[in-house]
Write an enzyme that holds these catalytic residues in place. Sequence first.
Site, PDB file in Angstrom:
ATOM      1  CG  HIS A 114      31.893  41.066  43.626  1.00  0.00           C
ATOM      2  ND1 HIS A 114      32.826  40.048  43.735  1.00  0.00           N
ATOM      3  CD2 HIS A 114      30.757  40.493  43.152  1.00  0.00           C
ATOM      4  CE1 HIS A 114      32.259  38.909  43.359  1.00  0.00           C
ATOM      5  NE2 HIS A 114      31.018  39.153  42.993  1.00  0.00           N
ATOM      6  CD  GLU A 179      35.061  45.999  37.856  1.00  0.00           C
ATOM      7  OE1 GLU A 179      36.170  46.102  38.384  1.00  0.00           O
ATOM      8  OE2 GLU A 179      34.643  44.926  37.377  1.00  0.00           O
TER       9      GLU A 179
HETATM   10  C1  GRF Z   1      37.741  43.460  38.531  1.00  0.00           C
HETATM   11  O1  GRF Z   1      36.773  42.963  37.658  1.00  0.00           O
HETATM   12  C2  GRF Z   1      37.211  43.522  39.932  1.00  0.00           C
HETATM   13  O2  GRF Z   1      35.844  43.780  39.998  1.00  0.00           O
HETATM   14  C3  GRF Z   1      37.495  42.133  40.442  1.00  0.00           C
HETATM   15  O3  GRF Z   1      38.745  41.800  39.881  1.00  0.00           O
HETATM   16  C4  GRF Z   1      38.927  42.520  38.670  1.00  0.00           C
HETATM   17  C5  GRF Z   1      40.220  43.252  38.796  1.00  0.00           C
HETATM   18  O4  GRF Z   1      40.566  43.887  37.599  1.00  0.00           O
HETATM   19  N1  GRF Z   1      37.451  42.092  41.889  1.00  0.00           N
HETATM   20  P1  GRF Z   1      41.835  44.840  37.520  1.00  0.00           P
HETATM   21  O5  GRF Z   1      43.026  44.045  38.056  1.00  0.00           O
HETATM   22  O6  GRF Z   1      41.561  46.047  38.342  1.00  0.00           O
HETATM   23  O7  GRF Z   1      41.996  45.146  36.072  1.00  0.00           O
END
Ligand code: GRF
Length: 192
Positions: A114, A179
């Site tokens: 998240h 992330e």
């Molecule tokens: C990310 O920012 C994640 O934290 C959120 O949705 C986005 C997905 O990005 N849950 P991606 O599709 O992995 O580029």
Amino acid sequence: MKKLIGFKKTKIAVFISGTGTNLKNLIKFSKLKSYPFSVDLIISNTNKAEGLKYSKQYKIKKKIINYDKKIKSDNKILYILKQRRIKLICLAGFMKILSKNFIKKFKGKIINIHPSLLPKYKGLNTHFRAIKSGEKFAGCTVHYVTSKLDSGKIILQKKIKISKKDTAFSLAKKVLKKEHIIYPASIKKILN
Ligand code: GRF
């Protein structure tokens, strides 16, 4: 979670709805010896998810499950997961809410990333809301999925500074980079 026996990697499924940069990143890490998982299945609720291209590129099985009929979709997914011996589900930008029954059946084995410092800014538009509220820090969180939205136990979190010039867009880009660090690290943490 159980320790790895021998050299076998734990099979994971990644659920997506969009771009799939986290998916791609998890695939990349899964190829490393020191990361104890392999991405065995990609599930998307839409055939428009850009990230589905990684299925072809990396020869990973994909399944598109239209979530119109929830119970039917849940059962379909549960069947595939069992068939493929998936031990962990990683939600990565998956825009559907899993049913209580599904979460119960896979209890403690579903995690999510998240883009906020949970428990702050659950739900959507996290970066916009953080900037608007004058927050000094933003970040991302990997957590276990429970039936309460974005509320399960935290596995890892990464904090970054919000600069005065940041927009929701620039902040999202910066957070996404983090992330990509904490998601594979979180999986490693819970599998080891
Ligand atoms: C990310 O920012 C994640 O934290 C959120 O949705 C986005 C997905 O990005 N849950 P991606 O599709 O992995 O580029």
